[in-house]
Design an enzyme around this catalytic site. Structure first.
Site, PDB file in Angstrom:
ATOM      1  N   SER A 232       3.416   0.026  -4.313  1.00 30.38           N
ATOM      2  CA  SER A 232       2.789  -1.287  -4.224  1.00 30.38           C
ATOM      3  C   SER A 232       2.002  -1.369  -2.930  1.00 30.38           C
ATOM      4  CB  SER A 232       3.854  -2.388  -4.257  1.00 30.38           C
ATOM      5  OG  SER A 232       4.675  -2.322  -3.091  1.00 30.38           O
ATOM      6  N   LYS A 233       1.459  -2.560  -2.651  1.00 29.82           N
ATOM      7  CA  LYS A 233       0.615  -2.746  -1.474  1.00 29.82           C
ATOM      8  C   LYS A 233       1.357  -2.491  -0.172  1.00 29.82           C
ATOM      9  CE  LYS A 233      -2.646  -5.968  -3.592  1.00 29.82           C
ATOM     10  NZ  LYS A 233      -3.189  -7.347  -3.595  1.00 29.82           N
ATOM     11  N   ARG A 234       2.698  -2.609  -0.196  1.00 29.11           N
ATOM     12  CA  ARG A 234       3.435  -2.370   1.049  1.00 29.11           C
ATOM     13  C   ARG A 234       3.373  -0.895   1.462  1.00 29.11           C
ATOM     14  NH1 ARG A 234       7.457  -3.158  -2.678  1.00 29.11           N
ATOM     15  NH2 ARG A 234       8.855  -1.413  -3.100  1.00 29.11           N
TER      16      ARG A 234
END
Length: 475
Positions: free
Chosen positions: A251-253
Site C-alpha cells: 500500500s501507500k505506506r
C-alpha cells in the site's frame, strides 16, 4: 472454446501494481491460448471514478505493452464496455431474475438492518441478512408498496453447498446456509458490483476470471447469479496478494506503488512487466529474464503460487539495470531524453547519445541520467559540499597547473587527457584517485561522475579549462 479474459478496474487514481499484475496475468492467459482480452471499466460509482483516471489507466496499460481486443476506446461486439452505460442491461436482467423467483424486493430500512445485525451479533450468530423480506406475504408486500416504502432488490441465494474449483486456490467450499441473500440493486436504482460483474461476465462470454484473492468471497455469489440467468460460470483464478517487506499488503505506506510512479522514477516498461510476471508465478526454477513474447509462450496458471508475493524494489532496480544494459546507445538516449528535459536540460540528441557509454553501467534508473550528465549540458553547475571540500584542499595552484597542462595538449582525446592528468598527479606524489578527485570536483561540480577522461573529452577543451580556472579563482 475460445478463451476470453477481462480486466475490470474501477479507476479512481493511478493503477496500483497489484491491479497491473492482474491485468498482465489475464492478458497473458488470453494471448497464450489465442483468445481475447477485454478491458471493462467498472464505473457505476460515478463519485469515485474520473475520466482522468480512466485515461491514465489505459495509458499505463499501453506503456506496459498490454493491448486489448475489446474495450471502451476500441469497441467490440459486447459494447458498451463501461458499466455506467449498461444500466438498461442490468435493469432488464434483474427483471428476469425477479420474474423467475431468483430475486425479490427488500423493504428493510438501513436502521432496521443495523438493529437486526446488532442483535445477531449479541446472540453469537452471523450478521448477514436474515431473509425477512424473502418471506413476506403478498399482503405485506402490498402494504409496503402502499406506504411508498423504498426498496432494494435482493438475490435469493440457493440454500446449498457452493464449491468453486479455483485454478490457483484449488477447491474452495461454502457450507449451505453460510451465504445470505445479497443486494443486486440499491434503493436508489443503482446496480451493485455483485450484479454488474455477473451480468457482464455472462453477456460478454468471459471464460476465465483472473483477479485478486480479496474477491474470492464474491465468487459463489457471482456464479449463483450467472446460473440463475441460465449461464455457466467462468473458471476462477484468484491471485495471491502482493505484500511489502513487512509482509503486509502492499500500500501507500510502502511508498509509491502505482505504475505511473515507477514510470516517472525511471523504470523501463519491459523491466516492470518482467518483474510483475514473477510476483507469484515462474516459468521454472532458474529463468529470471523473459521478454513479453517469452512470457506469452510460457505462461501457465498452474504455476501461480498460492502464497503472497513480496515486492522488492531493490530487485526491480537490479532487473531494470539489466534491461538498461540491453539497450543500444540510440535507444537509451531516446529514453533518457524525457528525464533530461524534466530536469531542465536541453541536450543535443547526438551529444546525449555519445554520453551513453559513460553512464550505462552506472544507471539503475533513467532518472539518474540528469544527475550523472548535468555537467555536460549546462554551465550553471554548483559544486556539492564534498566537491567544494576537494577543491579547497587541492588549492588554486594545483587547479591552475591542471588547466595549463590540459590547455597545452596537442590533441583533445581521452587517452591524451588521461596521460596529462596522471603526469600531474605523479608530479605531486599523488595516486590517480587523489590526483583526479579535485579535477572531477572542479569540472563536474560533484565528487562522482562518469569516467573522467572520457567526460572531459565530451565536455571539450575550452569548457574544461574555463571551469578549472574558475574554481582556482574562487579560492
Amino acid at each position: 472454446m475460445t478463451v476470453r479474459t477481462r480486466f475490470a478496474p474501477a479507476p479512481s487514481g493511478s493503477i496500483h501494481v497489484g491491479n497491473a499484475r492482474t491485468a498482465l496475468f489475464s492478458w497473458l492467459h488470453a494471448r497464450r491460448h489465442g483468445g481475447a482480452f477485454v478491458l471493462r471499466i467498472e464505473d457505476t460509482d460515478v463519485s469515485r471514478v474520473t475520466e482522468e483516471a480512466v485515461g491514465e489507466l489505459m495509458d499505463s496499460l499501453r506503456w506496459l505493452g498490454l493491448d486489448w481486443d475489446e474495450g471502451p476506446d476500441v469497441g467490440g461486439p459486447h459494447a458498451p464496455y463501461r458499466q455506467s452505460q449498461r444500466r438498461g442491461i442490468y435493469r432488464e436482467q434483474v427483471e428476469r431474475l425477479v420474474a423467475a423467483g431468483h430475486a425479490y424486493r427488500c423493504y428493510c430500512t438501513p436502521e432496521e438492518l443495523e438493529e437486526r445485525r446488532k442483535r445477531a451479533l449479541e446472540r453469537g450468530e452471523p450478521p448477514g441478512y436474515d431473509g425477512r423480506c424473502r418471506r413476506l406475504t403478498d399482503a405485506e408486500r402490498r402494504a409496503f408498496e402502499a406506504e411508498g416504502r423504498p426498496w432494494a432488490v435482493r438475490f435469493a441465494m440457493p440454500d446449498r453447498e457452493w464449491v468453486v474449483h479455483d485454478l490457483v486456490k484449488g477447491e474452495v467450499r461454502w457450507a449451505a446456509g453460510s451465504l445470505p441473500d445479497f443486494v443486486l440493486v440499491r434503493s436508489d436504482g443503482s446496480p451493485t458490483f455483485l450484479l454488474a460483474v455477473a451480468v457482464d461476465d455472462l453477456l460478454m462470454g468471459i471464460t476465465h476470471v483472473i483477479r485478486g484473492e480479496d474477491l474470492l468471497a464474491s465468487a459463489p455469489r457471482n456464479a449463483a447469479v450467472i446460473e440463475a440467468l441460465g449461464g455457466t460460470p467462468p473458471a476462477y483464478a484468484h491471485l495471491p496478494l502482493i505484500v511489502g517487506p513487512d509482509r503486509q499488503p502492499l500500500s501507500k505506506r510502502h511508498g509509491s506503488t502505482s505504475v505511473e510512479a515507477f514510470r516517472e522514477r525511471g523504470f523501463l516498461p519491459e523491466a516492470l512487466l518482467n518483474y510483475l510476471a514473477l510476483l507469484g508465478w515462474s516459468k521454472d526454477e532458474r529463468t529470471t529474464f523473459l521478454t513479453k513474447e517469452e512470457l506469452v509462450a510460457s505462461f501457465d496458471l498452474s504455476r501461480v503460487s498460492r502464497n503472497p508475493a513480496a515486492f522488492d524494489v531493490e530487485k526491480l532496480e537490479w532487473m531494470n539495470s539489466h534491461y538498461i544494459q540491453g539497450l543500444d546507445d540510440d535507444e537509451l538516449a531516446a529514453r533518457c531524453m524525457h528525464f533530461m528535459t524534466q530536469a531542465g536540460l536541453l541536450p543535443d540528441p547526438a551529444a546525449l547519445r555519445r554520453a551513453m557509454p559513460l553512464v550505462r553501467e552506472r544507471m539503475k534508473r533513467l532518472t539518474q541520467a540528469p544527475e550523472l550528465l548535468r555537467f555536460l549540458f549546462t554551465d550553471d553547475v554548483e559544486p556539492n559540499d564534498r566537491a567544494r571540500e576537494l577543491i579547497r584542499k587541492a588549492g588554486p595552484d594545483y587547479l591552475r597547473e591542471a588547466a595549463d597542462a590540459l590547455e597545452r595538449l596537442p590533441s583533445w582525446t581521452a587517452a591524451a587527457i588521461q596521460g596529462a592528468l596522471d603526469e600531474l598527479a605523479a608530479r605531486h606524489g599523488l595516486s590517480r584517485t587523489r590526483g583526479w578527485q579535485p579535477i572531477r570536483a572542479a569540472v563536474t561540480a560533484s565528487n562522482v561522475s562518469p569516467p573522467l577522461p572520457e567526460s572531459l573529452e565530451l565536455l571539450g577543451r575550452e569548457r574544461t579549462v574555463a571551469r578549472l580556472r574558475a574554481a582556482a579563482a574562487s579560492l
